[in-house]
Design a protein around this motif. Structure first.
Motif, PDB file in Angstrom:
ATOM      1  N   MET A   1     -10.419   5.138 -22.238  1.00  0.00           N
ATOM      2  CA  MET A   1     -10.838   4.392 -21.056  1.00  0.00           C
ATOM      3  C   MET A   1      -9.617   4.141 -20.177  1.00  0.00           C
ATOM      4  SD  MET A   1     -12.441   0.567 -20.894  1.00  0.00           S
ATOM      5  CE  MET A   1     -12.388  -0.361 -19.379  1.00  0.00           C
ATOM      6  N   THR A   2      -9.760   4.409 -18.890  1.00  0.00           N
ATOM      7  CA  THR A   2      -8.698   4.118 -17.935  1.00  0.00           C
ATOM      8  C   THR A   2      -9.277   3.325 -16.778  1.00  0.00           C
ATOM      9  OG1 THR A   2      -9.101   6.213 -16.770  1.00  0.00           O
ATOM     10  CG2 THR A   2      -7.408   6.200 -18.499  1.00  0.00           C
ATOM     11  N   SER A   3      -8.405   2.730 -15.984  1.00  0.00           N
ATOM     12  CA  SER A   3      -8.832   2.067 -14.760  1.00  0.00           C
ATOM     13  C   SER A   3      -9.047   3.127 -13.699  1.00  0.00           C
ATOM     14  CB  SER A   3      -7.762   1.072 -14.322  1.00  0.00           C
ATOM     15  OG  SER A   3      -7.402   0.217 -15.389  1.00  0.00           O
ATOM     16  N   ALA A   4      -9.560   2.713 -12.575  1.00  0.00           N
ATOM     17  CA  ALA A   4      -9.754   3.660 -11.483  1.00  0.00           C
ATOM     18  C   ALA A   4      -8.399   4.116 -10.954  1.00  0.00           C
ATOM     19  CB  ALA A   4     -10.561   3.014 -10.369  1.00  0.00           C
ATOM     20  N   PRO A   5      -8.186   5.416 -10.810  1.00  0.00           N
ATOM     21  CA  PRO A   5      -6.931   5.888 -10.217  1.00  0.00           C
ATOM     22  C   PRO A   5      -6.769   5.344  -8.802  1.00  0.00           C
ATOM     23  CG  PRO A   5      -8.123   7.690 -11.264  1.00  0.00           C
ATOM     24  CD  PRO A   5      -9.060   6.518 -11.241  1.00  0.00           C
ATOM     25  N   ILE A   6      -5.553   5.042  -8.446  1.00  0.00           N
ATOM     26  CA  ILE A   6      -5.254   4.564  -7.098  1.00  0.00           C
ATOM     27  C   ILE A   6      -4.376   5.613  -6.433  1.00  0.00           C
ATOM     28  CG2 ILE A   6      -4.152   2.751  -5.730  1.00  0.00           C
ATOM     29  CD1 ILE A   6      -4.905   0.814  -8.007  1.00  0.00           C
ATOM     30  N   THR A   7      -4.952   6.321  -5.498  1.00  0.00           N
ATOM     31  CA  THR A   7      -4.234   7.401  -4.818  1.00  0.00           C
ATOM     32  C   THR A   7      -3.840   7.031  -3.395  1.00  0.00           C
ATOM     33  OG1 THR A   7      -6.326   8.402  -4.106  1.00  0.00           O
ATOM     34  CG2 THR A   7      -5.399   9.134  -6.210  1.00  0.00           C
ATOM     35  N   THR A   8      -4.652   6.219  -2.752  1.00  0.00           N
ATOM     36  CA  THR A   8      -4.361   5.789  -1.386  1.00  0.00           C
ATOM     37  C   THR A   8      -4.763   4.330  -1.216  1.00  0.00           C
ATOM     38  OG1 THR A   8      -6.527   6.497  -0.561  1.00  0.00           O
ATOM     39  CG2 THR A   8      -4.715   8.091  -0.389  1.00  0.00           C
ATOM     40  N   VAL A   9      -4.118   3.692  -0.257  1.00  0.00           N
ATOM     41  CA  VAL A   9      -4.531   2.365   0.197  1.00  0.00           C
ATOM     42  C   VAL A   9      -4.600   2.437   1.712  1.00  0.00           C
ATOM     43  CG1 VAL A   9      -3.981  -0.084   0.331  1.00  0.00           C
ATOM     44  CG2 VAL A   9      -3.447   1.194  -1.764  1.00  0.00           C
ATOM     45  N   GLU A  10      -5.746   2.097   2.264  1.00  0.00           N
ATOM     46  CA  GLU A  10      -5.930   2.174   3.710  1.00  0.00           C
ATOM     47  C   GLU A  10      -6.265   0.813   4.283  1.00  0.00           C
ATOM     48  OE1 GLU A  10      -8.020   5.508   5.420  1.00  0.00           O
ATOM     49  OE2 GLU A  10      -8.249   6.406   3.430  1.00  0.00           O
ATOM     50  N   GLY A  11      -5.859   0.601   5.522  1.00  0.00           N
ATOM     51  CA  GLY A  11      -6.193  -0.650   6.197  1.00  0.00           C
ATOM     52  C   GLY A  11      -5.119  -1.055   7.186  1.00  0.00           C
ATOM     53  N   ARG A  12      -5.332  -2.196   7.775  1.00  0.00           N
ATOM     54  CA  ARG A  12      -4.358  -2.723   8.731  1.00  0.00           C
ATOM     55  C   ARG A  12      -3.208  -3.415   8.007  1.00  0.00           C
ATOM     56  NH1 ARG A  12      -6.414  -6.682  11.062  1.00  0.00           N
ATOM     57  NH2 ARG A  12      -8.470  -6.738  10.068  1.00  0.00           N
ATOM     58  N   GLY A  13      -2.114  -3.599   8.716  1.00  0.00           N
ATOM     59  CA  GLY A  13      -0.926  -4.211   8.135  1.00  0.00           C
ATOM     60  C   GLY A  13      -0.745  -5.654   8.566  1.00  0.00           C
TER      61      GLY A  13
ATOM     62  N   MET B   1      -1.851  -3.001  -7.746  1.00  0.00           N
ATOM     63  CA  MET B   1      -1.398  -3.263  -6.378  1.00  0.00           C
ATOM     64  C   MET B   1      -0.021  -2.621  -6.197  1.00  0.00           C
ATOM     65  SD  MET B   1      -1.536  -6.870  -4.335  1.00  0.00           S
ATOM     66  CE  MET B   1      -0.266  -7.755  -5.228  1.00  0.00           C
ATOM     67  N   PRO B   2       0.054  -1.449  -5.588  1.00  0.00           N
ATOM     68  CA  PRO B   2       1.323  -0.724  -5.476  1.00  0.00           C
ATOM     69  C   PRO B   2       2.368  -1.475  -4.648  1.00  0.00           C
ATOM     70  CG  PRO B   2      -0.553   0.677  -4.893  1.00  0.00           C
ATOM     71  CD  PRO B   2      -1.055  -0.722  -4.963  1.00  0.00           C
ATOM     72  N   CYS B   3       3.618  -1.381  -5.087  1.00  0.00           N
ATOM     73  CA  CYS B   3       4.770  -1.872  -4.325  1.00  0.00           C
ATOM     74  C   CYS B   3       5.669  -0.690  -4.041  1.00  0.00           C
ATOM     75  CB  CYS B   3       5.544  -2.925  -5.113  1.00  0.00           C
ATOM     76  SG  CYS B   3       4.670  -4.487  -5.358  1.00  0.00           S
ATOM     77  N   LEU B   4       5.796  -0.313  -2.783  1.00  0.00           N
ATOM     78  CA  LEU B   4       6.627   0.821  -2.405  1.00  0.00           C
ATOM     79  C   LEU B   4       7.784   0.350  -1.549  1.00  0.00           C
ATOM     80  CD1 LEU B   4       3.604   2.090  -2.808  1.00  0.00           C
ATOM     81  CD2 LEU B   4       4.702   4.126  -1.896  1.00  0.00           C
TER      82      LEU B   4
ATOM     83  N   LEU C   1      -1.634   4.587   3.128  1.00  0.00           N
ATOM     84  CA  LEU C   1      -0.530   4.678   2.183  1.00  0.00           C
ATOM     85  C   LEU C   1      -0.924   5.679   1.105  1.00  0.00           C
ATOM     86  CD1 LEU C   1       2.189   3.456   1.182  1.00  0.00           C
ATOM     87  CD2 LEU C   1       0.822   1.768  -0.057  1.00  0.00           C
ATOM     88  N   THR C   2      -0.143   6.750   0.969  1.00  0.00           N
ATOM     89  CA  THR C   2      -0.456   7.816   0.019  1.00  0.00           C
ATOM     90  C   THR C   2       0.520   7.750  -1.139  1.00  0.00           C
ATOM     91  OG1 THR C   2      -1.261   9.200   1.828  1.00  0.00           O
ATOM     92  CG2 THR C   2      -0.817  10.291  -0.259  1.00  0.00           C
ATOM     93  N   LEU C   3      -0.014   7.518  -2.344  1.00  0.00           N
ATOM     94  CA  LEU C   3       0.840   7.317  -3.505  1.00  0.00           C
ATOM     95  C   LEU C   3       1.545   8.591  -3.949  1.00  0.00           C
ATOM     96  CD1 LEU C   3       1.315   4.630  -5.102  1.00  0.00           C
ATOM     97  CD2 LEU C   3      -0.604   4.576  -3.537  1.00  0.00           C
ATOM     98  N   ALA C   4       0.837   9.720  -3.985  1.00  0.00           N
ATOM     99  CA  ALA C   4       1.425  10.956  -4.502  1.00  0.00           C
ATOM    100  C   ALA C   4       2.618  11.386  -3.661  1.00  0.00           C
ATOM    101  CB  ALA C   4       0.376  12.060  -4.554  1.00  0.00           C
ATOM    102  N   ALA C   5       2.496  11.243  -2.352  1.00  0.00           N
ATOM    103  CA  ALA C   5       3.575  11.659  -1.450  1.00  0.00           C
ATOM    104  C   ALA C   5       4.528  10.521  -1.115  1.00  0.00           C
ATOM    105  CB  ALA C   5       2.979  12.218  -0.157  1.00  0.00           C
ATOM    106  N   SER C   6       4.181   9.306  -1.508  1.00  0.00           N
ATOM    107  CA  SER C   6       4.986   8.114  -1.196  1.00  0.00           C
ATOM    108  C   SER C   6       5.255   8.024   0.302  1.00  0.00           C
ATOM    109  CB  SER C   6       6.306   8.122  -1.978  1.00  0.00           C
ATOM    110  OG  SER C   6       6.077   8.120  -3.359  1.00  0.00           O
ATOM    111  N   THR C   7       4.203   8.088   1.073  1.00  0.00           N
ATOM    112  CA  THR C   7       4.338   8.006   2.528  1.00  0.00           C
ATOM    113  C   THR C   7       3.331   7.021   3.096  1.00  0.00           C
ATOM    114  OG1 THR C   7       2.808   9.849   2.891  1.00  0.00           O
ATOM    115  CG2 THR C   7       5.162  10.378   2.776  1.00  0.00           C
TER     116      THR C   7
ATOM    117  N   MET D   1       1.286   5.863 -13.445  1.00  0.00           N
ATOM    118  CA  MET D   1       0.269   4.950 -13.962  1.00  0.00           C
ATOM    119  C   MET D   1      -0.827   4.696 -12.934  1.00  0.00           C
ATOM    120  SD  MET D   1       2.803   2.280 -15.922  1.00  0.00           S
ATOM    121  CE  MET D   1       1.508   1.181 -16.505  1.00  0.00           C
ATOM    122  N   LEU D   2      -0.450   4.524 -11.690  1.00  0.00           N
ATOM    123  CA  LEU D   2      -1.431   4.279 -10.637  1.00  0.00           C
ATOM    124  C   LEU D   2      -2.282   5.522 -10.377  1.00  0.00           C
ATOM    125  CD1 LEU D   2       0.932   2.280  -8.277  1.00  0.00           C
ATOM    126  CD2 LEU D   2      -1.153   1.358  -9.311  1.00  0.00           C
ATOM    127  N   LEU D   3      -1.625   6.657 -10.283  1.00  0.00           N
ATOM    128  CA  LEU D   3      -2.342   7.894  -9.984  1.00  0.00           C
ATOM    129  C   LEU D   3      -3.275   8.308 -11.115  1.00  0.00           C
ATOM    130  CD1 LEU D   3       0.498   9.993  -8.296  1.00  0.00           C
ATOM    131  CD2 LEU D   3      -1.495   8.975  -7.171  1.00  0.00           C
TER     132      LEU D   3
END
Length: 200
Positions: free
Chosen positions: A1-13, A114-117, A141-147, A166-168
């Protein structure tokens, strides 16, 4: 069992200027008396917001619903209270981008998915400028590319390979991973003499 992968975070800043913003400012100690994390989002930055008289970023209507917090250096320093990322998360923050983070704060954020980049100073300052001048800009915010992408800009960011993986892969929830091994847990528990005196 794993949590939902987190690949992107979208929204306003939403921007919070300042270095060395500690966890007691994020969620003052008097709000730690609750037996659950419910309602902590209402008290995030309570003292700073009170001092700002309604002009704090977390009170500005244009930032309501923002999901990406943009900070400066050594954010989340001070005591290791997990209530700080819990309060941010319950306010609505889904990711934090900044110059640097206190290590335990970043670990507590990771436990919530909750990613911290991190970004170079000039990168973070540019993102903060864009958010302040155009608060309705939608970011991705794209986790794989860190952009971070927004307004046809691509800002390079950094995240350590361990948290990134871990997030991906959806392996950021340690409690979920532990509970997914129910058979092994039960087998180990059955062999512990203080849980099962007859097994000693």
């Amino acid at each position: 069992m794993t949590s939902a992968p987190i690949t992107t975070v979208e929204g306003r800043g939403i921007v919070l200027h300042g270095h060395d913003i500690d966890t007691d400012r994020i969620i003052p100690a008097r709000f730690l008396k609750t037996i659950s994390f419910a309602g902590l989002g209402n008290h995030v930055f309570a003292d700073d917001r009170a001092a700002a008289g309604g002009c704090h970023p977390f009170d500005c209507p244009e930032h309501k619903g923002a999901r990406i917090l943009v900070v400066n250096r050594n954010f989340g320093c001070g005591s290791s209270r997990e209530h700080a990322p819990q309060a941010l998360r319950r306010w609505g923050i889904a990711a934090v981008v900044g110059e640097s983070f206190a290590e335990i704060f970043a670990s507590n954020c990771l436990a919530l998915g909750m990613p911290c980049l991190r970004g170079e100073t000039e990168v973070i300052e540019h993102v903060q400028q864009v958010v302040q001048e155009q608060p309705h800009v939608h970011f991705c915010l794209t986790l794989a590319a860190s952009t971070l992408h927004g307004l046809d800009h691509h800002w390079p960011l950094m995240i350590d390979s361990g948290p990134q993986t871990m997030l991906l892969n959806g392996c950021w929830d340690a409690t979920g991973l532990l509970l997914s091994h129910e058979q092994e847990l039960r087998r180990t528990a059955s062999q512990l003499p203080y849980l099962n005196p007859s097994s000693g």
